[in-house]
Write a protein that holds these residues in place. Sequence first.
Motif, PDB file in Angstrom:
ATOM      1  N   MET A  56     -31.149  61.603 -14.448  1.00 34.18           N
ATOM      2  CA  MET A  56     -30.871  63.045 -14.393  1.00 34.18           C
ATOM      3  C   MET A  56     -29.900  63.383 -13.254  1.00 34.18           C
ATOM      4  O   MET A  56     -29.223  64.404 -13.305  1.00 34.18           O
ATOM      5  CB  MET A  56     -32.176  63.833 -14.173  1.00 34.18           C
ATOM      6  CG  MET A  56     -33.225  63.621 -15.240  1.00 34.18           C
ATOM      7  SD  MET A  56     -32.697  64.269 -16.826  1.00 34.18           S
ATOM      8  CE  MET A  56     -32.840  66.026 -16.501  1.00 34.18           C
ATOM      9  N   GLY A  57     -29.855  62.542 -12.226  1.00 31.41           N
ATOM     10  CA  GLY A  57     -29.019  62.826 -11.060  1.00 31.41           C
ATOM     11  C   GLY A  57     -29.879  63.328  -9.906  1.00 31.41           C
ATOM     12  O   GLY A  57     -30.668  64.250 -10.081  1.00 31.41           O
ATOM     13  N   CYS A  58     -29.755  62.645  -8.751  1.00 31.81           N
ATOM     14  CA  CYS A  58     -30.529  63.052  -7.570  1.00 31.81           C
ATOM     15  C   CYS A  58     -29.756  62.628  -6.327  1.00 31.81           C
ATOM     16  O   CYS A  58     -28.692  62.033  -6.419  1.00 31.81           O
ATOM     17  CB  CYS A  58     -31.926  62.414  -7.592  1.00 31.81           C
ATOM     18  SG  CYS A  58     -31.921  60.635  -7.338  1.00 31.81           S
ATOM     19  N   LYS A  59     -30.320  62.909  -5.163  1.00 34.85           N
ATOM     20  CA  LYS A  59     -29.643  62.596  -3.908  1.00 34.85           C
ATOM     21  C   LYS A  59     -29.395  61.091  -3.794  1.00 34.85           C
ATOM     22  O   LYS A  59     -28.336  60.649  -3.360  1.00 34.85           O
ATOM     23  CB  LYS A  59     -30.538  63.067  -2.749  1.00 34.85           C
ATOM     24  CG  LYS A  59     -29.755  63.668  -1.601  1.00 34.85           C
ATOM     25  CD  LYS A  59     -30.697  64.218  -0.549  1.00 34.85           C
ATOM     26  CE  LYS A  59     -30.490  63.508   0.774  1.00 34.85           C
ATOM     27  NZ  LYS A  59     -31.491  63.853   1.786  1.00 34.85           N
ATOM     28  N   SER A  60     -30.415  60.305  -4.213  1.00 28.54           N
ATOM     29  CA  SER A  60     -30.362  58.856  -4.053  1.00 28.54           C
ATOM     30  C   SER A  60     -29.199  58.222  -4.832  1.00 28.54           C
ATOM     31  O   SER A  60     -28.616  57.242  -4.394  1.00 28.54           O
ATOM     32  CB  SER A  60     -31.699  58.271  -4.492  1.00 28.54           C
ATOM     33  OG  SER A  60     -31.700  56.883  -4.331  1.00 28.54           O
ATOM     34  N   CYS A  61     -28.865  58.772  -6.000  1.00 32.43           N
ATOM     35  CA  CYS A  61     -27.762  58.214  -6.805  1.00 32.43           C
ATOM     36  C   CYS A  61     -26.513  59.081  -6.676  1.00 32.43           C
ATOM     37  O   CYS A  61     -25.605  58.987  -7.485  1.00 32.43           O
ATOM     38  CB  CYS A  61     -28.185  58.074  -8.267  1.00 32.43           C
ATOM     39  SG  CYS A  61     -28.697  59.611  -9.048  1.00 32.43           S
ATOM     40  N   ARG A  62     -26.491  59.917  -5.667  1.00 30.95           N
ATOM     41  CA  ARG A  62     -25.384  60.859  -5.429  1.00 30.95           C
ATOM     42  C   ARG A  62     -25.092  61.686  -6.674  1.00 30.95           C
ATOM     43  O   ARG A  62     -23.955  61.900  -7.059  1.00 30.95           O
ATOM     44  CB  ARG A  62     -24.125  60.119  -4.962  1.00 30.95           C
ATOM     45  CG  ARG A  62     -24.308  59.478  -3.598  1.00 30.95           C
ATOM     46  CD  ARG A  62     -22.963  59.141  -2.961  1.00 30.95           C
ATOM     47  NE  ARG A  62     -23.118  58.107  -1.947  1.00 30.95           N
ATOM     48  CZ  ARG A  62     -22.496  56.927  -1.978  1.00 30.95           C
ATOM     49  NH1 ARG A  62     -21.674  56.633  -2.952  1.00 30.95           N
ATOM     50  NH2 ARG A  62     -22.697  56.056  -1.020  1.00 30.95           N
TER      51      ARG A  62
ATOM     52  N   THR B 164     -29.518  52.906 -14.832  1.00 35.03           N
ATOM     53  CA  THR B 164     -29.940  54.275 -14.515  1.00 35.03           C
ATOM     54  C   THR B 164     -30.769  54.289 -13.233  1.00 35.03           C
ATOM     55  O   THR B 164     -31.521  53.361 -12.945  1.00 35.03           O
ATOM     56  CB  THR B 164     -30.791  54.900 -15.646  1.00 35.03           C
ATOM     57  OG1 THR B 164     -31.760  53.938 -16.072  1.00 35.03           O
ATOM     58  CG2 THR B 164     -29.940  55.341 -16.815  1.00 35.03           C
ATOM     59  N   CYS B 165     -30.619  55.362 -12.486  1.00 33.60           N
ATOM     60  CA  CYS B 165     -31.335  55.542 -11.214  1.00 33.60           C
ATOM     61  C   CYS B 165     -32.841  55.571 -11.480  1.00 33.60           C
ATOM     62  O   CYS B 165     -33.316  56.277 -12.370  1.00 33.60           O
ATOM     63  CB  CYS B 165     -30.868  56.849 -10.576  1.00 33.60           C
ATOM     64  SG  CYS B 165     -31.810  57.351  -9.139  1.00 33.60           S
ATOM     65  N   GLY B 166     -33.587  54.797 -10.691  1.00 37.71           N
ATOM     66  CA  GLY B 166     -35.042  54.709 -10.896  1.00 37.71           C
ATOM     67  C   GLY B 166     -35.782  55.924 -10.367  1.00 37.71           C
ATOM     68  O   GLY B 166     -36.930  56.173 -10.726  1.00 37.71           O
ATOM     69  N   ILE B 167     -35.131  56.701  -9.508  1.00 38.52           N
ATOM     70  CA  ILE B 167     -35.805  57.850  -8.906  1.00 38.52           C
ATOM     71  C   ILE B 167     -35.726  59.071  -9.827  1.00 38.52           C
ATOM     72  O   ILE B 167     -36.722  59.739 -10.075  1.00 38.52           O
ATOM     73  CB  ILE B 167     -35.203  58.148  -7.519  1.00 38.52           C
ATOM     74  CG1 ILE B 167     -35.555  56.979  -6.575  1.00 38.52           C
ATOM     75  CG2 ILE B 167     -35.717  59.473  -6.963  1.00 38.52           C
ATOM     76  CD1 ILE B 167     -34.879  57.033  -5.237  1.00 38.52           C
ATOM     77  N   CYS B 168     -34.534  59.320 -10.408  1.00 42.74           N
ATOM     78  CA  CYS B 168     -34.383  60.521 -11.245  1.00 42.74           C
ATOM     79  C   CYS B 168     -34.340  60.163 -12.728  1.00 42.74           C
ATOM     80  O   CYS B 168     -34.310  61.064 -13.582  1.00 42.74           O
ATOM     81  CB  CYS B 168     -33.125  61.269 -10.854  1.00 42.74           C
ATOM     82  SG  CYS B 168     -31.615  60.314 -11.110  1.00 42.74           S
ATOM     83  N   GLY B 169     -34.323  58.864 -13.052  1.00 40.67           N
ATOM     84  CA  GLY B 169     -34.295  58.460 -14.457  1.00 40.67           C
ATOM     85  C   GLY B 169     -32.987  58.816 -15.152  1.00 40.67           C
ATOM     86  O   GLY B 169     -32.932  58.955 -16.376  1.00 40.67           O
TER      87      GLY B 169
HETATM   88 ZN   LIG Z   1     -31.039  59.484  -9.121  1.00 43.15          ZN
END
Ligand SMILES: [Zn+2]
Length: 340
Positions: free
Chosen positions: A270-276, A263-268
């Motif tokens: 949820m989905g964000c720019k960093s994980c597209r 899982t993306c460490g920035i959004c946990g």
């Molecule tokens: Zn993310």
Amino acid sequence: MSDPSALTSEALAAIGKAQTEQELERIEVEYLGRKGGRVSKLLEGIGKLGPEQKASLGKAVNEAKRAIEAALAAMRAELEASRLADLAETEAIDITFPGPPLGRGHIHVLTQVRRQIETVLESLGYQVELGPEVETEWYNFEALNLTVGHPARENWDSFYFNSQLLLRAHTSPVQIRAMQRIKEPPIYIITPGRCYRRDAPEATRLPYFSQVEGLAVDKGLTVGDMKGTLLYMIQSLYGRDRKVRVRPSYFPFTEPSFEFDVTCGICGGMGCKSCRHKGWLEVGGCGMVHPQVLRNGGIDPAQWNGYAWGFGIERMAMLKHDVDDIRLFYESDLRFLEQF
Ligand SMILES: [Zn+2]
């Protein structure tokens, strides 16, 4: 006989032009010298004067002396100040001062991450296994079920010395070498090391990079064992809040094969720019070792089975520290490296 105020003006003008202490000394002697100084000479004819004139000349001479002395003192102070300022500029090294502290470096971020991975897996009983960077075509491809003409060989295209010798495209050959060396399972190894591929340098790939692969060979291993091991490693490196998942994929050396995501460490997640906006980031590939690969390593697949995984160390460092360009690790820019 000249008059005291004219003589004072002349002396002050000379002092104003003086550039050195020596010139000031010369001026002092010329005007204020006890014998033959020009101010003293003003008093030479004083005996012939009347009492009132005597008093007024004496007073004027004293004023002239004080004015010249004050001007000399002021100019000396000025010259001394500028001499010290020059010295500070030209001879800034004070050898009685303690030297500046030595700039100590630290371990490169990729080495830090590699050692962290090693430490976590060694705590689970894995051993670090190393192998040559120049490999034979058999260890790099054939033994891993990438037979001659196999279309998947293109994904691992490397640099050749001749038709038999090349720079290894992955650390997987070390798995074969380890199986051949250890012979009798259980085998639990990790294989950190440098790899090479025929890729142009860009933000996500380089023609040289580091991998760490893991291999477990034992009786009755399952995908669950593999996923649990990798979950433990990921949470040890990135924190307990990370989740992992496996997605079906294809590799010639594992069956079944999976892509491994965290899982993306920035959004946990949820989905964000960093994980597209996916919530998941790809870490690498994994799967259950193909029976033919075990056989090539000298292990009987009827008795033993295993799982293996391969991750890029740069990729893992990028995920850990949120770095968006793999080239930064190799540019030796201290502004980047000193952050870790
Ligand atoms: Zn993310």
